[in-house]
Design a protein around this motif. Structure first.
Motif, short mmCIF file in Angstrom:
data_model
loop_
_atom_site.label_atom_id
_atom_site.label_comp_id
_atom_site.label_asym_id
_atom_site.label_seq_id
_atom_site.Cartn_x
_atom_site.Cartn_y
_atom_site.Cartn_z
N VAL A 8 16.20 30.60 17.20
CA VAL A 8 16.38 29.98 15.88
C VAL A 8 16.32 31.06 14.80
O VAL A 8 15.45 31.94 14.84
N ILE A 9 17.21 30.98 13.84
CA ILE A 9 17.16 31.84 12.66
C ILE A 9 16.81 30.96 11.45
O ILE A 9 17.45 29.93 11.21
N ILE A 10 15.80 31.38 10.72
CA ILE A 10 15.43 30.71 9.47
C ILE A 10 15.89 31.59 8.32
O ILE A 10 15.55 32.77 8.27
N VAL A 11 16.64 31.02 7.40
CA VAL A 11 17.12 31.77 6.25
C VAL A 11 16.21 31.48 5.06
O VAL A 11 16.19 30.36 4.54
N LEU A 18 14.94 35.52 8.12
CA LEU A 18 15.71 36.52 7.37
C LEU A 18 15.54 36.26 5.88
O LEU A 18 15.81 35.16 5.39
N GLU A 19 15.08 37.28 5.16
CA GLU A 19 14.80 37.15 3.72
C GLU A 19 15.52 38.25 2.95
O GLU A 19 15.38 39.43 3.28
N ARG A 20 16.28 37.88 1.93
CA ARG A 20 17.07 38.85 1.17
C ARG A 20 16.21 39.82 0.37
O ARG A 20 16.63 40.95 0.10
N GLY A 21 15.01 39.38 -0.03
CA GLY A 21 14.12 40.24 -0.81
C GLY A 21 12.78 40.40 -0.11
O GLY A 21 12.70 40.79 1.05
N ARG A 22 11.73 40.05 -0.85
CA ARG A 22 10.39 40.06 -0.29
C ARG A 22 9.98 38.63 0.07
O ARG A 22 10.64 37.67 -0.31
N VAL A 23 8.88 38.49 0.78
CA VAL A 23 8.35 37.15 1.04
C VAL A 23 8.06 36.49 -0.30
O VAL A 23 7.43 37.07 -1.18
N THR A 36 16.44 27.85 1.86
CA THR A 36 16.57 28.57 0.59
C THR A 36 16.37 27.68 -0.62
O THR A 36 16.50 28.14 -1.76
N GLY A 37 16.06 26.40 -0.40
CA GLY A 37 15.85 25.50 -1.53
C GLY A 37 17.07 24.65 -1.81
O GLY A 37 18.20 24.98 -1.43
N ALA A 38 16.84 23.56 -2.52
CA ALA A 38 17.91 22.60 -2.77
C ALA A 38 18.75 22.93 -4.00
O ALA A 38 19.83 22.38 -4.18
N CYS A 39 18.26 23.81 -4.87
CA CYS A 39 18.94 24.08 -6.14
C CYS A 39 19.17 25.58 -6.31
O CYS A 39 18.68 26.20 -7.26
N ASP A 40 19.91 26.16 -5.38
CA ASP A 40 20.16 27.60 -5.41
C ASP A 40 20.98 28.03 -6.62
O ASP A 40 20.72 29.06 -7.24
N VAL A 41 22.02 27.26 -6.94
CA VAL A 41 22.97 27.65 -7.98
C VAL A 41 22.84 26.72 -9.17
O VAL A 41 22.97 25.50 -9.02
#
Length: 223
Positions: free
Chosen positions: A6-9, A32-37, A127-132
């Motif tokens: 499993v991959i968690i984004v 996988l995290e684009r920045g820090r925790v 990544t959350g429901a309201c990314d954009v």
């Protein structure tokens, strides 16, 4: 290509809680995290933000907050808590790994980051429901001198250009920002649609305490 079950984004509260749940079941996975925790709590929140739920109702499974259960944590403190959580449960986080694409591949998914590709049987997008931010079409026709900001761009009233302020939306975010900017001496208009808010406290107790006691918070999401 690296492989896992499993991959968690995203390594925010949802991603970390999912990781802990998978670990309890012995399921191999990676986060996988684009920045820090907890990156968004560090770099995409305004300076004065505090959590909307008390410490008693903002802890992740297995690691309660210390101190006053009625306390509302500042965003930076909550980000530090997420760091402690990741360390406490040895969450397999890969930081600096922005997910560029997710494609179905054979009986699973291929996930691409700038450094490498991953393959997994399942992918959890945490990544959350309201990314954009959602902007109405008419916003594009406003004069150039009207500065438009989303909550992720706002830090403090002093950073705003001179003049009056219109806050669109009366959710918890809109109400908090309108109050903070108003207290700084600005004239603020809060645009409210068909929005309702529940009572925050009832007979001396936080409403979430009463919802928990009534069993409402234990209801499955689809109910």
């Amino acid at each position: 290509m690296k492989r896992t079950d499993v991959i968690i984004v995203g390594a925010g509260q949802a991603g970390l809680a999912m990781s802990q749940s998978l670990s309890r079941r012995g399921i191999d996975h990676v986060v996988l995290e684009r920045g820090r925790v907890g990156e968004r709590w560090r770099s995409e929140r305004w300076n004065s933000l505090r959590l909307l739920t008390t410490s008693a109702h903002s802890a992740l499974p297995g690691l309660p907050h210390e101190g006053d259960p009625e306390h509302f944590l500042p965003a930076a403190d909550f980000a530090d808590y997420l760091d402690r959580y990741a360390a406490a449960f040895t969450v397999p986080v890969v930081t600096g790994a922005e997910v560029m694409s997710v494609e179905q591949s054979f009986a699973g998914f291929q996930v691409a980051t700038p450094a490498q590709c991953w393959y997994a049987r399942a992918v959890v997008v945490a990544t959350g429901a309201c990314d954009v931010p959602s902007r109405p079409p008419q916003a594009a026709h406003l004069p150039a001198f009207v500065e438009q900001l989303s909550p992720t761009d706002y830090r403090a009233p002093d950073d705003l250009p001179d003049g009056n302020v219109l806050v669109v939306g009366a959710s918890s975010t809109g109400v908090q920002l309108a109050e903070e900017i108003h207290r700084s001496g600005r004239q603020v208009t809060l645009a409210v649609g068909e929005h309702t808010r529940m009572v925050r406290r009832y007979r001396g107790r936080d409403i979430f305490d009463r919802m928990a006691a009534a069993g409402i918070l234990d209801d499955p999401a689809d109910e």
